[in-house]
Design a protein around this motif. Structure first.
Motif, PDB file in Angstrom:
ATOM      1  N   SER A  36      -6.386   9.872  32.863  1.00 54.30           N
ATOM      2  CA  SER A  36      -4.951   9.682  32.637  1.00 54.30           C
ATOM      3  C   SER A  36      -4.631   8.232  32.289  1.00 54.30           C
ATOM      4  O   SER A  36      -3.701   7.955  31.523  1.00 54.30           O
ATOM      5  CB  SER A  36      -4.150  10.117  33.869  1.00 54.30           C
ATOM      6  N   ALA A  37      -5.413   7.283  32.827  1.00 56.65           N
ATOM      7  CA  ALA A  37      -5.198   5.873  32.480  1.00 56.65           C
ATOM      8  C   ALA A  37      -5.499   5.631  31.009  1.00 56.65           C
ATOM      9  O   ALA A  37      -4.776   4.901  30.327  1.00 56.65           O
ATOM     10  CB  ALA A  37      -6.068   4.977  33.357  1.00 56.65           C
ATOM     11  N   TYR A  38      -6.571   6.256  30.516  1.00 60.11           N
ATOM     12  CA  TYR A  38      -6.880   6.119  29.087  1.00 60.11           C
ATOM     13  C   TYR A  38      -5.777   6.749  28.243  1.00 60.11           C
ATOM     14  O   TYR A  38      -5.334   6.168  27.239  1.00 60.11           O
ATOM     15  CB  TYR A  38      -8.221   6.779  28.756  1.00 60.11           C
ATOM     16  N   ALA A  39      -5.329   7.937  28.641  1.00 61.66           N
ATOM     17  CA  ALA A  39      -4.259   8.603  27.888  1.00 61.66           C
ATOM     18  C   ALA A  39      -2.985   7.764  27.900  1.00 61.66           C
ATOM     19  O   ALA A  39      -2.261   7.707  26.902  1.00 61.66           O
ATOM     20  CB  ALA A  39      -3.996   9.986  28.469  1.00 61.66           C
ATOM     21  N   GLY A  40      -2.718   7.094  29.021  1.00 62.77           N
ATOM     22  CA  GLY A  40      -1.557   6.223  29.088  1.00 62.77           C
ATOM     23  C   GLY A  40      -1.675   5.055  28.133  1.00 62.77           C
ATOM     24  O   GLY A  40      -0.702   4.686  27.457  1.00 62.77           O
ATOM     25  N   TRP A  41      -2.866   4.452  28.072  1.00 60.10           N
ATOM     26  CA  TRP A  41      -3.086   3.368  27.114  1.00 60.10           C
ATOM     27  C   TRP A  41      -2.877   3.877  25.682  1.00 60.10           C
ATOM     28  O   TRP A  41      -2.208   3.215  24.878  1.00 60.10           O
ATOM     29  CB  TRP A  41      -4.510   2.812  27.244  1.00 60.10           C
ATOM     30  N   TYR A  42      -3.422   5.032  25.366  1.00 59.12           N
ATOM     31  CA  TYR A  42      -3.311   5.575  24.009  1.00 59.12           C
ATOM     32  C   TYR A  42      -1.848   5.820  23.653  1.00 59.12           C
ATOM     33  O   TYR A  42      -1.395   5.515  22.544  1.00 59.12           O
ATOM     34  CB  TYR A  42      -4.110   6.877  23.897  1.00 59.12           C
ATOM     35  N   ALA A  43      -1.101   6.386  24.599  1.00 58.42           N
ATOM     36  CA  ALA A  43       0.314   6.677  24.343  1.00 58.42           C
ATOM     37  C   ALA A  43       1.098   5.398  24.078  1.00 58.42           C
ATOM     38  O   ALA A  43       1.893   5.315  23.124  1.00 58.42           O
ATOM     39  CB  ALA A  43       0.912   7.440  25.520  1.00 58.42           C
ATOM     40  N   VAL A  44       0.894   4.385  24.918  1.00 59.28           N
ATOM     41  CA  VAL A  44       1.591   3.107  24.714  1.00 59.28           C
ATOM     42  C   VAL A  44       1.196   2.492  23.378  1.00 59.28           C
ATOM     43  O   VAL A  44       2.048   1.968  22.628  1.00 59.28           O
ATOM     44  CB  VAL A  44       1.279   2.130  25.869  1.00 59.28           C
ATOM     45  N   HIS A  45      -0.092   2.559  23.066  1.00 62.46           N
ATOM     46  CA  HIS A  45      -0.588   2.027  21.791  1.00 62.46           C
ATOM     47  C   HIS A  45       0.139   2.668  20.614  1.00 62.46           C
ATOM     48  O   HIS A  45       0.549   1.979  19.667  1.00 62.46           O
ATOM     49  CB  HIS A  45      -2.096   2.276  21.695  1.00 62.46           C
ATOM     50  N   GLU A  46       0.311   3.983  20.666  1.00 62.05           N
ATOM     51  CA  GLU A  46       0.943   4.683  19.548  1.00 62.05           C
ATOM     52  C   GLU A  46       2.447   4.433  19.482  1.00 62.05           C
ATOM     53  O   GLU A  46       3.006   4.280  18.392  1.00 62.05           O
ATOM     54  CB  GLU A  46       0.645   6.181  19.620  1.00 62.05           C
ATOM     55  N   TRP A  47       3.112   4.364  20.628  1.00 62.77           N
ATOM     56  CA  TRP A  47       4.552   4.064  20.607  1.00 62.77           C
ATOM     57  C   TRP A  47       4.803   2.669  20.057  1.00 62.77           C
ATOM     58  O   TRP A  47       5.721   2.456  19.252  1.00 62.77           O
ATOM     59  CB  TRP A  47       5.152   4.211  22.004  1.00 62.77           C
ATOM     60  N   LEU A  48       3.977   1.709  20.468  1.00 65.30           N
ATOM     61  CA  LEU A  48       4.131   0.349  19.939  1.00 65.30           C
ATOM     62  C   LEU A  48       3.789   0.312  18.453  1.00 65.30           C
ATOM     63  O   LEU A  48       4.436  -0.399  17.673  1.00 65.30           O
ATOM     64  CB  LEU A  48       3.232  -0.619  20.711  1.00 65.30           C
ATOM     65  N   GLY A  49       2.765   1.073  18.051  1.00 64.77           N
ATOM     66  CA  GLY A  49       2.394   1.137  16.640  1.00 64.77           C
ATOM     67  C   GLY A  49       3.513   1.709  15.792  1.00 64.77           C
ATOM     68  O   GLY A  49       3.787   1.217  14.686  1.00 64.77           O
ATOM     69  N   LEU A  50       4.156   2.762  16.286  1.00 61.87           N
ATOM     70  CA  LEU A  50       5.299   3.342  15.567  1.00 61.87           C
ATOM     71  C   LEU A  50       6.436   2.340  15.423  1.00 61.87           C
ATOM     72  O   LEU A  50       7.055   2.224  14.359  1.00 61.87           O
ATOM     73  CB  LEU A  50       5.790   4.595  16.301  1.00 61.87           C
ATOM     74  N   LEU A  51       6.718   1.642  16.520  1.00 58.36           N
ATOM     75  CA  LEU A  51       7.786   0.638  16.480  1.00 58.36           C
ATOM     76  C   LEU A  51       7.477  -0.443  15.475  1.00 58.36           C
ATOM     77  O   LEU A  51       8.341  -0.809  14.646  1.00 58.36           O
ATOM     78  CB  LEU A  51       7.973   0.042  17.871  1.00 58.36           C
ATOM     79  N   ALA A  52       6.259  -0.969  15.502  1.00 55.34           N
ATOM     80  CA  ALA A  52       5.866  -2.021  14.570  1.00 55.34           C
ATOM     81  C   ALA A  52       5.928  -1.528  13.125  1.00 55.34           C
ATOM     82  O   ALA A  52       6.379  -2.251  12.227  1.00 55.34           O
ATOM     83  CB  ALA A  52       4.459  -2.517  14.900  1.00 55.34           C
ATOM     84  N   TYR A  53       5.499  -0.282  12.909  1.00 56.01           N
ATOM     85  CA  TYR A  53       5.520   0.254  11.543  1.00 56.01           C
ATOM     86  C   TYR A  53       6.947   0.388  11.019  1.00 56.01           C
ATOM     87  O   TYR A  53       7.235   0.050   9.872  1.00 56.01           O
ATOM     88  CB  TYR A  53       4.821   1.622  11.525  1.00 56.01           C
ATOM     89  N   ARG A  54       7.847   0.850  11.864  1.00 61.03           N
ATOM     90  CA  ARG A  54       9.238   1.043  11.423  1.00 61.03           C
ATOM     91  C   ARG A  54       9.937  -0.283  11.192  1.00 61.03           C
ATOM     92  O   ARG A  54      10.834  -0.374  10.355  1.00 61.03           O
ATOM     93  CB  ARG A  54       9.991   1.872  12.461  1.00 61.03           C
ATOM     94  N   LEU A  55       9.507  -1.327  11.917  1.00 60.01           N
ATOM     95  CA  LEU A  55      10.119  -2.638  11.731  1.00 60.01           C
ATOM     96  C   LEU A  55       9.610  -3.359  10.485  1.00 60.01           C
ATOM     97  O   LEU A  55      10.294  -4.235   9.949  1.00 60.01           O
ATOM     98  CB  LEU A  55       9.860  -3.507  12.964  1.00 60.01           C
ATOM     99  N   THR A  56       8.422  -2.999  10.023  1.00 57.03           N
ATOM    100  CA  THR A  56       7.796  -3.728   8.913  1.00 57.03           C
ATOM    101  C   THR A  56       7.720  -2.938   7.625  1.00 57.03           C
ATOM    102  O   THR A  56       7.337  -3.492   6.592  1.00 57.03           O
ATOM    103  CB  THR A  56       6.378  -4.158   9.304  1.00 57.03           C
ATOM    104  N   ARG A  57       8.070  -1.685   7.635  1.00 56.93           N
ATOM    105  CA  ARG A  57       7.930  -0.851   6.429  1.00 56.93           C
ATOM    106  C   ARG A  57       8.965  -1.255   5.374  1.00 56.93           C
ATOM    107  O   ARG A  57       9.994  -1.809   5.678  1.00 56.93           O
ATOM    108  CB  ARG A  57       8.055   0.627   6.765  1.00 56.93           C
TER     109      ARG A  57
END
Length: 259
Positions: A238-259
């Motif tokens: 679950s700790a790995y899944a939590g890291w993956y989820a945070v990674h993807e939410w931050l990635g989405l945010l960064a992508y929407r801010l820079t697209r």
């Protein structure tokens, strides 16, 4: 002999460093450390910050809360077999490599990439569609796409038609793959990646001019995950899944801010 400065590669590693600093486990640890240091001068504020770091660690490794984070990412359904026949190619994205693999003679794909490759191989055999693999070499060694090609062809007996080996992130996966596919007249693809990665990947490929049929694999959460997690305690999975989820939410945010 002086090496030329590669601004693209430097930016890639800068983004990686920032990403590590704002994700678990480093971000909560930094909160705890900052709080303990601050406590010497401002006890209440310092301990509040430290306890916030502890709470974040627990939330990001507890199955129920991690399942909630994943629920907003893993929204693409299993691909419809009928829809596959409308596509012109299968695109599978890299997910990293194992650099020390002496049993394979050096480097090979990691377990995350293998999950994607296995599903891509299954789809390729089902449909007969040509395959593109995408992934570069930020470490300067063998491009990940070449390792993916070797795995598909040697381990799964699935031929690879296109090898996109220059990209360093998901956005470049999409941009560089679109160029290769466009030259071959391909505009509608089946996109294979992890279910939690699919929203960001699909957006990037569609922004690059391709029509995407999402083919997610390797769900970390999924239907019923919250119910199953009610009696569970934090653990490495679950700790790995939590890291993956945070990674993807931050990635989405960064992508929407820079697209």
């Amino acid at each position: 002999m002086h090496m030329a400065f590669d601004s693209t590669l430097a930016l890639f590693w800068l983004k990686k460093a920032i990403s590590i600093a704002v994700q678990p486990p480093v971000a909560p640890l930094l909160l705890i450390a900052a709080g303990l240091v601050l406590a010497a001068q401002r006890r209440r504020v310092g301990f509040a910050l430290a306890w916030a770091g502890v709470a974040a660690t627990l939330l990001l490794s507890t199955p129920m809360s991690v399942g909630w984070l994943l629920a907003g990412l893993e929204t693409a359904p299993v691909v419809d077999v009928a829809g596959l026949h409308q596509a012109q190619a299968i695109v599978v994205l890299g997910a990293g490599k194992r650099r020390n693999a002496p049993e394979y003679g050096g480097e090979t794909v990691n377990r995350l990439a293998l999950e994607r490759l296995r599903y891509a191989a299954r789809l390729a055999r089902t449909t007969g569609l040509p395959v593109l693999v995408s992934g570069g070499a930020p470490t300067g060694n063998v491009p990940e796409a070449m390792l993916m090609q070797a795995s598909l062809e040697e381990d799964f007996r699935v031929p690879v038609r296109w090898v996109e080996k220059a990209s360093l992130d998901t956005q470049q996966n999409a941009q560089f793959s679109a160029v290769l596919l466009g030259a071959a007249g391909v505009h509608r693809i089946v996109l294979v990646t992890h279910a939690a990665h699919m929203p960001r990947a699909q957006a990037a490929f569609e922004d690059s001019g391709l029509q995407v049929i999402p083919a997610p694999t390797a769900w970390l959460g999924g239907t019923g995950a919250g119910d199953q997690a009610l009696g569970e305690l934090p653990g490495p999975t679950s700790a790995y899944a939590g890291w993956y989820a945070v990674h993807e939410w931050l990635g989405l945010l960064a992508y929407r801010l820079t697209r």
